[in-house]
Design a protein around this motif. Structure first.
Motif, short mmCIF file in Angstrom:
data_model
loop_
_atom_site.label_atom_id
_atom_site.label_comp_id
_atom_site.label_asym_id
_atom_site.label_seq_id
_atom_site.Cartn_x
_atom_site.Cartn_y
_atom_site.Cartn_z
N ASP A 42 -15.83 8.78 37.31
CA ASP A 42 -15.01 8.74 38.52
C ASP A 42 -13.62 8.24 38.11
N VAL A 43 -12.57 8.64 38.86
CA VAL A 43 -11.23 8.14 38.55
C VAL A 43 -11.09 6.69 38.97
N ARG A 44 -11.45 6.44 40.21
CA ARG A 44 -11.20 5.10 40.77
C ARG A 44 -12.42 4.22 40.55
N LEU A 68 -23.72 7.63 44.99
CA LEU A 68 -23.32 8.79 44.21
C LEU A 68 -23.88 8.73 42.79
N ASP A 76 -6.77 3.74 38.85
CA ASP A 76 -7.21 4.88 38.04
C ASP A 76 -7.90 4.42 36.75
N LEU A 109 -9.95 7.10 34.91
CA LEU A 109 -9.14 8.08 34.20
C LEU A 109 -8.59 7.48 32.90
N GLU A 121 -19.73 5.60 37.67
CA GLU A 121 -19.42 5.79 39.10
C GLU A 121 -19.80 4.50 39.80
N ASP A 122 -18.85 3.93 40.58
CA ASP A 122 -19.14 2.62 41.15
C ASP A 122 -20.01 2.68 42.40
N SER A 123 -20.01 3.81 43.12
CA SER A 123 -20.86 3.91 44.31
C SER A 123 -22.30 4.18 43.89
N LEU A 129 -12.65 17.84 41.92
CA LEU A 129 -12.74 17.12 43.17
C LEU A 129 -14.20 16.69 43.34
N LYS A 130 -14.38 15.47 43.83
CA LYS A 130 -15.71 14.90 43.87
C LYS A 130 -16.72 15.74 44.66
N GLN A 174 -11.65 11.68 44.09
CA GLN A 174 -11.66 11.90 45.54
C GLN A 174 -10.45 12.75 45.94
N PHE A 185 -9.81 -0.84 41.23
CA PHE A 185 -9.95 0.30 42.14
C PHE A 185 -8.69 1.15 42.15
#
Lengths: 215, 413
Positions: free
Chosen positions: A52-54, A12, A61, A64, A7-9, A105-106, A84, A59
């Motif tokens: 995470d997908v993105r 999160l 998929d 995924l 997860e890039d954030s 969904l996130k 998201q 940035f």
């Protein structure tokens, strides 16, 4: 259970780590992009991957695609993908790789206990599809579709089934008896022409049938 | 300032008293001067160049011939202003690189340079002829017009074997003819100058079609810039506000777990509603599925959300350029929104194909028909979007339906 998180954030990533820690899971690695994810899986051999997908660098998929690549390499590796936005085509791609996948969904993470439960079910080989995807598939009426043959109750049961719940869990959610659920499930299989082969996979195939229908 | 042609077509008296004949004379004479000067320079360059060709420097001198034509072209475009006030942009483009060598290479490859060379040679040769006819008419006319005066001084005017004019009685008709010839000379001068100017413009000025291409290109550039901006906003919202809200929802989830109770739950619901709104907003700006998966997946996603059941039949080899893909997506989105709002349709179908030249989209519904473009409707906005890419929108919507919307966006493959 050992988990690798991608997860890039930072916010999160840390939050997910905390949640999993609290439920007694061991975060083997928490990475920020797709290449690091592949490396972490190779190194730690986790029980389940949460991605995470993105993700960077594009940035798009990447997450995924990394998940699909991981599945191609390790067909048994359970993967839960967070997004998201939920898109039916992403779900379909994931389901094509077989069971032990999830697509949520996130913000479902907010229902912490349910989220961890979903992760556990994926790790145990189950399939978890976001209720939003299922809801959209079910609301999509088409002529001559087997969807049309299902009763409203059967749709509800299928929706819960697609979320990866067991018959017992479905019975509790709908406040009916286990026997009633078994009867509905059998009827759904019948209407979708899913004949008795190996019972476990029929549940996945029932969801797949809908996704194909929609695609 | 009107054109010399129009001035000549108007009142003759006004024309003859206007500045046109004199401007024309100035144009022809200055053209003669520049033309002859260039011819001499070119002649010297060619002769010396050919002689020195074995030494190598001769080649450089020969190359100077077309380059000198570029200089003449620039002078000629300025000179055009004597007769023609319309802008006369140079047909030359800017070289891609700086420096003398790239400039030389670039100029020698341009067709404009060789057109200018052709013009220079022709101008050098034609400018004499262009001035000759009016000059003969003019000088001859003035001479004959002054016949009575000449005869009065005891001179004679001889027309070869045709006869001799030596009495005043004979001189008057000649004088009248002379005046007429002089006036004709004025016209001939203007005609020659205007014709020369038209030829100069055709050879030396950037054609109007090129200008049109430029305008079109800049419109497409603007659309591209707009598209990039949409993507930037989408990404900013995704990586900023959406992530933070998701983080907040997650934190509130943990708070609930720690006995945060009712308030944490309510706050979470609020945050979720905000995220939901933001998600819809972002999708309206630029859907990420379009970027990631292309038109087909994005249209399928639209179909999933549509209140009217939509059949999707999108089969495209490869992906069109971003801006066109995006325009196509918003066309479908707008059309499906219209169908849901106004058509009363029970079914709709979106199909898209790509030919060698264009992307073709057809949106069909079995609604009540009667849709019209204009009046600030969504269809107008849709047509505007397509027009940016030089596309066309055609609509068939008879009362009672069905409605068919066909959109074609040029895109070379």
């Amino acid at each position: 259970m050992r988990v690798v998180i991608a997860e890039d954030s930072v916010l999160l990533r840390e939050g997910l780590g905390q949640i999993l820690g609290r439920f007694g899971h061991d975060v083997a690695a928490a990475v920020a992009d797709a290449p690091a994810l592949a490396a972490a899986v190779a190194e730690h051999r986790p029980d389940v991957v949460l991605t995470d997908v993105r993700m960077p660098p594009g940035f798009r998929d990447e997450g995924l695609r990394a998940a699909l690549a991981l599945r191609a390499e390790h067909p048994d590796l359970p993967i839960l993908v967070l997004s998201q936005y939920v898109e039916q085509s992403y779900a379909a791609d994931l389901l094509q790789t077989g069971g032990a996948v999830g697509y949520l969904l996130k913000d479902r993470v907010g229902e912490v206990a349910e989220f961890v439960d979903a992760l556990d079910r994926v790790a145990a080989g189950g399939t978890v599809i976001d209720p939003e995807v299922v809801r959209r598939l079910l609301s999509r009426r088409r002529e001559h579709s087997p969807l049309e043959r299902l009763t409203a109750r059967e749709r509800e049961v299928l929706a819960l089934m697609a979320e990866g719940r067991s018959n017992g869990a479905i019975a509790r959610a709908l406040v009916v008896g286990d026997a009633a659920v078994v009867k509905h499930v059998g009827s759904i299989f019948g209407k979708l022409d899913l004949h008795q082969t190996s019972d476990d996979h029929r549940r996945v195939r029932a969801v797949l049938a809908y996704l194909r229908e929609a695609a | 300032m009107t054109s010399p042609w129009r001035a000549m077509a108007g009142n003759p008296l006004r024309f003859l008293l206007s500045a046109w004949p004199w401007r024309s004379l100035a144009y022809l004479v200055s053209g003669l001067v520049t033309g002859i000067l260039w011819l001499e320079l070119a002649l010297v360059l060619v002769v010396v160049g050919v002689l020195l060709a074995p030494v190598g420097i001769g080649i450089v001198l020969l190359l100077c011939v077309p380059l000198s034509a570029i200089g003449l072209g620039a002078v000629e475009r300025r000179r055009l202003r004597l007769l023609d006030r319309r802008p006369a942009p140079s047909p030359h483009r800017d070289p891609h690189e700086a420096g003398l060598r790239p400039w030389l290479k670039f100029r020698l490859r341009e067709t404009a340079t060789w057109r200018e060379l052709g013009h220079a040679v022709m101008a050098g040769l034609l400018s004499v002829a262009a001035l000759m006819v009016p000059f003969v008419l003019f000088v001859g006319g003035v001479l004959q017009a002054s016949a009575p005066m000449l005869v009065g001084h005891g001179d004679q005017i001889m027309y070869g074997t045709a006869g001799t004019v030596d009495t005043r009685g004979e001189a008057w008709p000649v004088a009248v003819f002379g005046v007429f010839m002089t006036l004709l000379g004025f016209y001939a001068m203007t005609v020659a100058a205007a014709a020369r100017a038209a030829l100069d413009r055709a050879l030396l000025v950037r054609p109007v079609e090129d200008e049109l291409v430029d305008v079109r290109a800049s419109r497409a550039r603007l659309a591209d810039a707009f598209e990039a901006e949409r993507r930037r906003i989408e990404r900013d919202l995704h990586d900023g506000a959406q992530q933070r809200l998701t983080g907040l929802i997650m934190t509130l989830g943990l708070a609930k777990l720690d006995g945060g109770g009712e308030w944490a739950g309510r706050a979470q619901d609020e945050a979720r509603a905000a995220l939901e709104e933001l998600r819809d907003l972002v999708r309206g700006i630029h859907p990420s599925v379009l970027t990631d998966r292309g038109l087909r997946a994005a249209v399928e996603s639209l179909a999933e959300r549509s209140a009217v059941p939509v059949e999707v039949d999108v089969d495209l080899p490869g992906r069109p350029p971003d801006a066109i893909e995006s325009a196509a997506y918003f066309v479908v989105a707008e059309a499906l929104a219209n169908i849901a709002k106004h058509s009363g349709a029970g079914r709709a179908r979106v199909s898209a194909r790509r030919s060698r030249k264009a992307l073709h989209i057809e949106i069909w519904d079995d609604g009540t028909g009667g849709a019209a473009v204009g009046g600030g409707s969504g269809l107008q906005g849709l047509a505007d979007r397509v027009a940016v890419h030089d596309g066309t929108v055609r609509l068939s919507s008879p009362p009672g339906g069905p409605t068919i919307l066909r959109v074609e966006i040029p895109c070379e493959s």
